[in-house]
Write a protein that holds these residues in place. Structure first.
Motif, mmCIF file in Angstrom:
data_model
loop_
_atom_site.group_PDB
_atom_site.id
_atom_site.type_symbol
_atom_site.label_atom_id
_atom_site.label_comp_id
_atom_site.label_asym_id
_atom_site.label_seq_id
_atom_site.Cartn_x
_atom_site.Cartn_y
_atom_site.Cartn_z
ATOM 1 N N GLY A 272 16.754 29.849 61.202
ATOM 2 C CA GLY A 272 18.023 30.234 60.602
ATOM 3 C C GLY A 272 19.190 29.601 61.330
ATOM 4 N N PRO A 273 20.377 30.161 61.166
ATOM 5 C CA PRO A 273 21.585 29.531 61.700
ATOM 6 C C PRO A 273 21.655 29.565 63.227
ATOM 7 C CG PRO A 273 22.083 31.732 60.894
ATOM 8 C CD PRO A 273 20.671 31.437 60.480
ATOM 9 N N THR A 274 22.276 28.544 63.786
ATOM 10 C CA THR A 274 22.552 28.495 65.220
ATOM 11 C C THR A 274 23.918 29.109 65.485
ATOM 12 O OG1 THR A 274 21.259 26.473 65.490
ATOM 13 C CG2 THR A 274 22.867 26.980 67.214
ATOM 14 N N PRO A 275 24.010 30.092 66.368
ATOM 15 C CA PRO A 275 25.307 30.698 66.665
ATOM 16 C C PRO A 275 26.307 29.671 67.205
ATOM 17 C CG PRO A 275 23.531 32.061 67.508
ATOM 18 C CD PRO A 275 22.910 30.766 67.084
ATOM 19 N N THR A 276 27.560 29.909 66.931
ATOM 20 C CA THR A 276 28.630 29.046 67.437
ATOM 21 C C THR A 276 29.741 29.921 68.014
ATOM 22 O OG1 THR A 276 29.982 29.018 65.411
ATOM 23 C CG2 THR A 276 28.137 27.443 65.534
ATOM 24 N N ARG A 277 30.709 29.291 68.664
ATOM 25 C CA ARG A 277 31.866 30.026 69.182
ATOM 26 C C ARG A 277 32.690 30.637 68.054
ATOM 27 N NH1 ARG A 277 31.433 31.043 74.640
ATOM 28 N NH2 ARG A 277 30.955 29.148 75.820
ATOM 29 N N GLU A 278 32.665 29.984 66.897
ATOM 30 C CA GLU A 278 33.471 30.438 65.763
ATOM 31 C C GLU A 278 32.692 31.306 64.789
ATOM 32 O OE1 GLU A 278 36.731 29.773 65.678
ATOM 33 O OE2 GLU A 278 36.383 28.835 67.628
ATOM 34 N N GLY A 279 31.359 31.427 64.980
ATOM 35 C CA GLY A 279 30.552 32.208 64.068
ATOM 36 C C GLY A 279 29.991 31.362 62.937
ATOM 37 N N THR A 280 29.237 31.982 62.055
ATOM 38 C CA THR A 280 28.612 31.294 60.919
ATOM 39 C C THR A 280 28.815 32.116 59.650
ATOM 40 O OG1 THR A 280 26.459 32.391 61.061
ATOM 41 C CG2 THR A 280 26.801 30.460 62.481
ATOM 42 N N PRO A 281 28.674 31.488 58.479
ATOM 43 C CA PRO A 281 28.667 32.270 57.241
ATOM 44 C C PRO A 281 27.454 33.192 57.204
ATOM 45 C CG PRO A 281 28.980 29.915 56.804
ATOM 46 C CD PRO A 281 28.578 30.040 58.237
ATOM 47 N N ALA A 282 27.571 34.303 56.506
ATOM 48 C CA ALA A 282 26.454 35.229 56.370
ATOM 49 C C ALA A 282 25.339 34.571 55.554
ATOM 50 C CB ALA A 282 26.907 36.513 55.701
ATOM 51 N N GLN A 283 24.115 34.704 56.007
ATOM 52 C CA GLN A 283 22.983 34.083 55.327
ATOM 53 C C GLN A 283 21.687 34.767 55.703
ATOM 54 O OE1 GLN A 283 22.306 29.966 57.260
ATOM 55 N NE2 GLN A 283 24.334 30.624 57.990
ATOM 56 N N ARG A 284 20.642 34.487 54.946
ATOM 57 C CA ARG A 284 19.316 35.020 55.216
ATOM 58 C C ARG A 284 18.527 34.004 56.047
ATOM 59 N NH1 ARG A 284 17.838 40.182 54.693
ATOM 60 N NH2 ARG A 284 15.760 39.673 53.904
ATOM 61 N N CYS A 285 17.491 34.502 56.687
ATOM 62 C CA CYS A 285 16.585 33.643 57.453
ATOM 63 C C CYS A 285 15.574 32.998 56.507
ATOM 64 C CB CYS A 285 15.847 34.456 58.511
ATOM 65 S SG CYS A 285 16.930 35.289 59.695
ATOM 66 N N ALA A 286 14.857 32.001 57.011
ATOM 67 C CA ALA A 286 13.842 31.299 56.218
ATOM 68 C C ALA A 286 12.544 31.214 57.003
ATOM 69 C CB ALA A 286 14.328 29.896 55.849
ATOM 70 N N VAL A 287 11.437 31.151 56.294
ATOM 71 C CA VAL A 287 10.147 30.927 56.934
ATOM 72 C C VAL A 287 10.164 29.558 57.606
ATOM 73 C CG1 VAL A 287 7.673 30.612 56.519
ATOM 74 C CG2 VAL A 287 8.932 32.411 55.313
ATOM 75 N N ASN A 288 9.624 29.481 58.802
ATOM 76 C CA ASN A 288 9.609 28.232 59.559
ATOM 77 C C ASN A 288 8.707 27.212 58.852
ATOM 78 O OD1 ASN A 288 9.552 26.191 61.442
ATOM 79 N ND2 ASN A 288 8.508 27.380 63.029
ATOM 80 N N PRO A 289 9.283 26.140 58.283
ATOM 81 C CA PRO A 289 8.457 25.170 57.546
ATOM 82 C C PRO A 289 7.566 24.340 58.452
ATOM 83 C CG PRO A 289 10.711 24.356 57.721
ATOM 84 C CD PRO A 289 10.712 25.747 58.297
ATOM 85 N N LYS A 290 7.841 24.330 59.753
ATOM 86 C CA LYS A 290 7.070 23.515 60.687
ATOM 87 C C LYS A 290 5.958 24.305 61.373
ATOM 88 C CE LYS A 290 10.907 20.374 61.651
ATOM 89 N NZ LYS A 290 11.782 19.783 62.706
#
Length: 465
Positions: A272-290
């Motif tokens: 899923g998303p990598t945290p940042t200093r500014e934050g991220t948009p709200a989103q769902r996680c995904a199954v790891n394709p790898k």
């Protein structure tokens, strides 16, 4: 109702030639004997036949809450939430040389605490602060005739699985190549018992599952198996080897089972998303394709381990249990390792995905307990960690990401124990411990991490009340 006096416990603190004690208060408690045919979720007062310990590495209250919110919603309940007896335990380790508290433990000292009942320094694997090895719950159970198991999503040589079947002065001594330099007193060429990998082969739990195949492929440098690989040593000592989920499921019962499913740690469940200093948009996680499709999930490993140990304990060949009429049961530890590892990496979807899969493993244990109510199931973590649920969309001094939960609401998670994104640290908070089954009430109140060793030892009849 029958009255039972709760044991007055001591956390053993050894080092510098003296023993200091950390006392935990006593309390009177009442317990209802578990009735035959019950669902196994009661507290109970009878002697358990089996003990299943499930460790969520780095799984503090914040990690549990984040996983609950994301997966089942704020008003939902995870499997681990359904256990009837709940308490908290302290997790501090010791400063080497001074034996003063180190308030933030690592997994090695933490695991050594519940595995041996002895406080030690960060990095130590089931040795005291003088480097002297201390017998573990798995070793004691095995010697008493119980079947035993050790399961992890990490390298089997990682701290939490290692504490059950090895004794080294540094957790870094995973294979023969590192041991002579990092743990010289433990090296076979110096009269020691060898690396973590070599010692696990010697201890030989009936079921040993995880990653860490690269250390098993190392050559033994001295002793009986010099020149052979550690895996060769394991086979010589009776192990059959599984390298994928199919081989795990199809392994016959005749021999102890070693499952090595990755060179290092097993792959993550979710991304899923990598945290940042500014934050991220709200989103769902995904199954790891790898994720390697051949790797078993933790819940699959738990299911195989439980059923395999159950079958082995009923084959008529085990040592006779208390009372002399039934064969002894089993001791099994199951670890969800990468909750911790993804907390370190500030990876909320990685962390939550591992916690959700760990909770599925808890479900496997509870399903077994429903049919076998003489089983004590204990679920806990080993130390606190960095993730914090903060106001939705807010900024912090650290890094944030926002996920959309099962409630279709935003949940912002902050990581702020390090200035480096992927260098997040443990915390020193107390940890939830929960249990169900006979003697589950021993975990209630505030106890010390080393008290878990006593709880399990008494449950298996390895130690007096």
């Amino acid at each position: 109702m029958t009255a039972r006096k709760r044991v007055s416990r001591r956390a053993k603190v050894l080092g510098a030639g003296i023993a200091a004690a950390a006392l935990v208060g006593t309390a009177a408690a009442t317990a209802s004997p578990l009735t035959a045919g019950g669902n196994g979720h009661g507290k109970g007062g009878k002697q358990p036949r089996n003990v299943i310990l499930l460790i969520g590495d780095g799984m503090g209250d914040s990690e549990i809450t984040a996983a609950r919110n994301y997966q089942v919603g704020a008003n939902g309940r995870l499997n681990l939430d359904t256990l009837p007896s709940t308490g908290a335990y302290t997790t501090y380790s010791l400063m080497k040389g001074t034996n003063t508290p180190d308030y933030v433990t690592d997994s090695a000292a933490s695991g050594s605490g519940w595995a041996t009942g002895t406080k030690t320094y960060n990095g130590a694997i089931s040795v005291d602060t003088n480097g002297k090895k201390v017998p573990t719950i798995l070793e004691n159970a095995k010697a008493a005739g119980y079947n035993t198991g050790d399961v992890s999503t990490a390298e089997m040589q990682d701290a939490t699985p290692a504490v059950l079947g090895s004794h080294v002065t540094s957790r870094d001594c995973k294979g023969p190549s590192a041991t002579s330099a990092k743990c010289p007193a433990n090296a076979i060429e110096n009269g020691g018992d060898g690396s973590i990998s070599e010692q696990l082969m010697q201890t030989r739990p009936d079921v040993l599952l995880g990653g860490g195949r690269k250390y098993l492929d190392e050559k033994v440098t001295a002793g009986t198996y010099a020149g052979q690989t550690v895996l060769d040593q394991g086979r010589a000592q009776g192990y059959q080897v599984a390298t994928n989920a199919t081989e795990l499921q199809n392994a016959p019962l005749g021999k102890p089972l070693l499952g090595a499913f990755a060179p290092g740690n097993l792959d993550l469940e979710w991304v899923g998303p990598t945290p940042t200093r500014e934050g991220t948009p709200a989103q769902r996680c995904a199954v790891n394709p790898k994720r390697d499709a051949a790797q078993p999930h933790l819940s699959q490993m738990a299911d195989v381990a439980i059923n395999r140990l159950d079958a082995l304990s009923r084959d008529g060949k085990g040592a006779k249990g208390r009372g002399g009429s039934d064969d002894k049961g089993f001791f099994l530890q199951i670890e969800g390792a990468s909750i911790d590892k993804q907390d370190h990496a500030a990876n909320p979807c990685g962390q939550i995905g591992e916690n959700v899969e760990f909770d599925k493993a808890v479900g496997k244990a509870l399903d077994y307990q429903k049919k076998n109510p003489n089983t004590l199931v204990v679920v806990t973590g080993d130390h606190g960690h960095t993730s914090q649920i903060v106001g939705a969309g807010s900024k912090t001094a650290g890094f944030t990401a926002t996920l959309t939960t099962a409630d279709n609401a935003p949940m912002t998670i902050s990581y702020a124990t390090s200035a480096e994104l992927t260098g997040q640290e443990h915390t020193g908070t107390q940890i939830r411990i929960a249990a169900g089954g006979p003697q589950a009430d021993r975990v209630e109140g505030v106890t010390n991490q080393t008290d878990l060793f006593t709880t399990m030892s008494v449950a298996l009849g390895l130690k007096g009340d």
